[in-house]
Write a protein that holds these residues in place. Structure first.
Motif, PDB file in Angstrom:
ATOM      1  N   THR A  98       0.822  -1.218   0.000  1.00 17.19           N
ATOM      2  CA  THR A  98       0.000   0.000   0.000  1.00 17.19           C
ATOM      3  C   THR A  98       0.849   1.257   0.000  1.00 17.19           C
ATOM      4  O   THR A  98       0.398   2.305  -0.465  1.00 17.19           O
ATOM      5  N   ALA A  99       2.084   1.161   0.472  1.00 16.65           N
ATOM      6  CA  ALA A  99       3.005   2.300   0.413  1.00 16.65           C
ATOM      7  C   ALA A  99       3.558   2.494  -1.001  1.00 16.65           C
ATOM      8  O   ALA A  99       4.220   3.488  -1.278  1.00 16.65           O
ATOM      9  N   GLY A 100       3.296   1.530  -1.870  1.00 16.33           N
ATOM     10  CA  GLY A 100       3.727   1.647  -3.259  1.00 16.33           C
ATOM     11  C   GLY A 100       5.176   1.249  -3.496  1.00 16.33           C
ATOM     12  O   GLY A 100       5.736   1.537  -4.549  1.00 16.33           O
ATOM     13  N   VAL A 101       5.789   0.553  -2.548  1.00 18.81           N
ATOM     14  CA  VAL A 101       7.201   0.181  -2.692  1.00 18.81           C
ATOM     15  C   VAL A 101       7.389  -1.305  -2.991  1.00 18.81           C
ATOM     16  O   VAL A 101       8.514  -1.752  -3.185  1.00 18.81           O
ATOM     17  N   LEU A 102       6.291  -2.049  -3.026  1.00 16.63           N
ATOM     18  CA  LEU A 102       6.366  -3.465  -3.353  1.00 16.63           C
ATOM     19  C   LEU A 102       5.321  -3.769  -4.426  1.00 16.63           C
ATOM     20  O   LEU A 102       4.162  -4.075  -4.134  1.00 16.63           O
ATOM     21  N   PRO A 103       5.733  -3.635  -5.705  1.00 21.64           N
ATOM     22  CA  PRO A 103       4.794  -3.901  -6.804  1.00 21.64           C
ATOM     23  C   PRO A 103       4.270  -5.338  -6.743  1.00 21.64           C
ATOM     24  O   PRO A 103       4.884  -6.221  -6.135  1.00 21.64           O
ATOM     25  N   ALA A 104       3.153  -5.563  -7.384  1.00 23.65           N
ATOM     26  CA  ALA A 104       2.476  -6.863  -7.328  1.00 23.65           C
ATOM     27  C   ALA A 104       3.384  -8.016  -7.741  1.00 23.65           C
ATOM     28  O   ALA A 104       3.388  -9.063  -7.093  1.00 23.65           O
ATOM     29  N   ALA A 105       4.178  -7.845  -8.806  1.00 28.64           N
ATOM     30  CA  ALA A 105       5.059  -8.934  -9.258  1.00 28.64           C
ATOM     31  C   ALA A 105       6.099  -9.269  -8.196  1.00 28.64           C
ATOM     32  O   ALA A 105       6.367 -10.444  -7.921  1.00 28.64           O
ATOM     33  N   VAL A 122       6.824 -17.810   9.703  1.00 22.83           N
ATOM     34  CA  VAL A 122       8.072 -17.121   9.370  1.00 22.83           C
ATOM     35  C   VAL A 122       8.151 -15.878  10.248  1.00 22.83           C
ATOM     36  O   VAL A 122       7.150 -15.181  10.436  1.00 22.83           O
ATOM     37  N   SER A 123       9.339 -15.605  10.783  1.00 18.58           N
ATOM     38  CA  SER A 123       9.485 -14.416  11.628  1.00 18.58           C
ATOM     39  C   SER A 123       9.518 -13.162  10.762  1.00 18.58           C
ATOM     40  O   SER A 123       9.883 -13.208   9.576  1.00 18.58           O
ATOM     41  N   LEU A 124       9.154 -12.044  11.350  1.00 22.93           N
ATOM     42  CA  LEU A 124       9.162 -10.780  10.625  1.00 22.93           C
ATOM     43  C   LEU A 124      10.576 -10.410  10.186  1.00 22.93           C
ATOM     44  O   LEU A 124      10.772  -9.906   9.077  1.00 22.93           O
ATOM     45  N   ASP A 125      11.562 -10.675  11.026  1.00 25.39           N
ATOM     46  CA  ASP A 125      12.952 -10.388  10.647  1.00 25.39           C
ATOM     47  C   ASP A 125      13.373 -11.212   9.432  1.00 25.39           C
ATOM     48  O   ASP A 125      14.051 -10.704   8.538  1.00 25.39           O
ATOM     49  N   ASP A 126      12.968 -12.477   9.383  1.00 31.63           N
ATOM     50  CA  ASP A 126      13.287 -13.317   8.228  1.00 31.63           C
ATOM     51  C   ASP A 126      12.563 -12.818   6.984  1.00 31.63           C
ATOM     52  O   ASP A 126      13.128 -12.818   5.884  1.00 31.63           O
ATOM     53  N   LEU A 127      11.326 -12.375   7.143  1.00 34.50           N
ATOM     54  CA  LEU A 127      10.587 -11.835   6.002  1.00 34.50           C
ATOM     55  C   LEU A 127      11.281 -10.588   5.454  1.00 34.50           C
ATOM     56  O   LEU A 127      11.363 -10.401   4.237  1.00 34.50           O
ATOM     57  N   LYS A 128      11.796  -9.759   6.320  1.00 32.98           N
ATOM     58  CA  LYS A 128      12.503  -8.556   5.869  1.00 32.98           C
ATOM     59  C   LYS A 128      13.730  -8.926   5.048  1.00 32.98           C
ATOM     60  O   LYS A 128      14.025  -8.276   4.041  1.00 32.98           O
ATOM     61  N   ILE A 129      14.424  -9.983   5.438  1.00 31.23           N
ATOM     62  CA  ILE A 129      15.568 -10.456   4.650  1.00 31.23           C
ATOM     63  C   ILE A 129      15.084 -10.945   3.291  1.00 31.23           C
ATOM     64  O   ILE A 129      15.706 -10.673   2.261  1.00 31.23           O
ATOM     65  N   ILE A 130      13.961 -11.635   3.263  1.00 31.72           N
ATOM     66  CA  ILE A 130      13.394 -12.122   2.000  1.00 31.72           C
ATOM     67  C   ILE A 130      13.066 -10.944   1.087  1.00 31.72           C
ATOM     68  O   ILE A 130      13.382 -10.961  -0.106  1.00 31.72           O
ATOM     69  N   VAL A 131      12.450  -9.899   1.620  1.00 30.85           N
ATOM     70  CA  VAL A 131      12.118  -8.714   0.820  1.00 30.85           C
ATOM     71  C   VAL A 131      13.396  -8.093   0.258  1.00 30.85           C
ATOM     72  O   VAL A 131      13.462  -7.749  -0.934  1.00 30.85           O
ATOM     73  N   LEU A 132      14.425  -7.960   1.085  1.00 29.88           N
ATOM     74  CA  LEU A 132      15.704  -7.413   0.606  1.00 29.88           C
ATOM     75  C   LEU A 132      16.280  -8.272  -0.519  1.00 29.88           C
ATOM     76  O   LEU A 132      16.781  -7.746  -1.516  1.00 29.88           O
ATOM     77  N   LEU A 147      14.517   0.960   3.138  1.00 25.38           N
ATOM     78  CA  LEU A 147      15.705   0.270   3.627  1.00 25.38           C
ATOM     79  C   LEU A 147      15.815   0.395   5.137  1.00 25.38           C
ATOM     80  O   LEU A 147      16.136  -0.560   5.840  1.00 25.38           O
ATOM     81  N   ASP A 148      15.491   1.577   5.658  1.00 21.26           N
ATOM     82  CA  ASP A 148      15.499   1.791   7.103  1.00 21.26           C
ATOM     83  C   ASP A 148      14.478   0.879   7.779  1.00 21.26           C
ATOM     84  O   ASP A 148      14.756   0.273   8.807  1.00 21.26           O
ATOM     85  N   GLU A 149      13.309   0.752   7.195  1.00 24.00           N
ATOM     86  CA  GLU A 149      12.256  -0.102   7.755  1.00 24.00           C
ATOM     87  C   GLU A 149      12.664  -1.575   7.720  1.00 24.00           C
ATOM     88  O   GLU A 149      12.351  -2.343   8.631  1.00 24.00           O
TER      89      GLU A 149
END
Length: 160
Positions: A98-105, A122-132, A147-149
């Motif tokens: 919704t912030a527009g930083v993660l397109p649907a694909a 899955v932990s939130l910290d692990d998900l953040k690594i996946i997003v990166l 990146l800060d988030e």
């Protein structure tokens, strides 16, 4: 596995700068990572590479066909996704979308790779690594606020 992924992210500035999986395996072993963690991470990275290449091909073919994009679509999560990811991870994915930083694909690749990750949920910290890693696979660096988030722990923040 996630320690290996963080090492790869920090040492190779883009997915296309990363060596082939066989060479990467030797480098990771030389740095002292556990062989089982290396195997698990390389399998996960191979899936990420396949998903990113498929998404790029899909985006290019869609662009060629000039299909209109819908800005009002809604993603419905399966029961398996809800159970494996949990409310915190799904909320974070929704926040990024919704912030527009993660397109649907990219969101779909994040979900695919999160479903292939260990942990229940899955932990939130692990998900953040996946997003990166998904950003990394596309050769994109998230903007500074995203990146800060993704990298900074919210516990140390002060509210203004």
């Amino acid at each position: 596995m996630f320690e290996v992924l963080v090492f790869v992210y920090e040492n190779y500035w883009r997915g296309d700068a990363c060596p082939e999986l066989e060479q990467l395996e030797r480098k990771l072993a030389a740095h002292g990572f556990d062989p089982d963690e290396i195997t698990e991470a390389l399998t996960w990275l191979d899936g990420l590479n396949f998903a990113a290449q498929s998404a790029c091909a899909s985006i290019q073919s869609t662009a060629l066909a000039e299909l209109p994009a819908s800005n009002v679509s809604m993603r419905v999560y399966s029961v398996a996704e809800q159970e494996h990811l949990g409310a915190r991870c799904l909320g974070f994915i929704s926040f990024l979308a919704t912030a527009g930083v993660l397109p649907a694909a990219m969101r779909e690749i994040v979900l695919d790779r999160a479903m292939a990750a260990p942990g229940d949920p899955v932990s939130l910290d692990d998900l953040k690594i996946i997003v990166l890693m998904v950003y990394w696979s596309f050769g994109h660096e998230p903007d500074a606020l995203v990146l800060d988030e993704l990298c900074e722990s919210p516990e140390g923040r002060l509210a203004h």
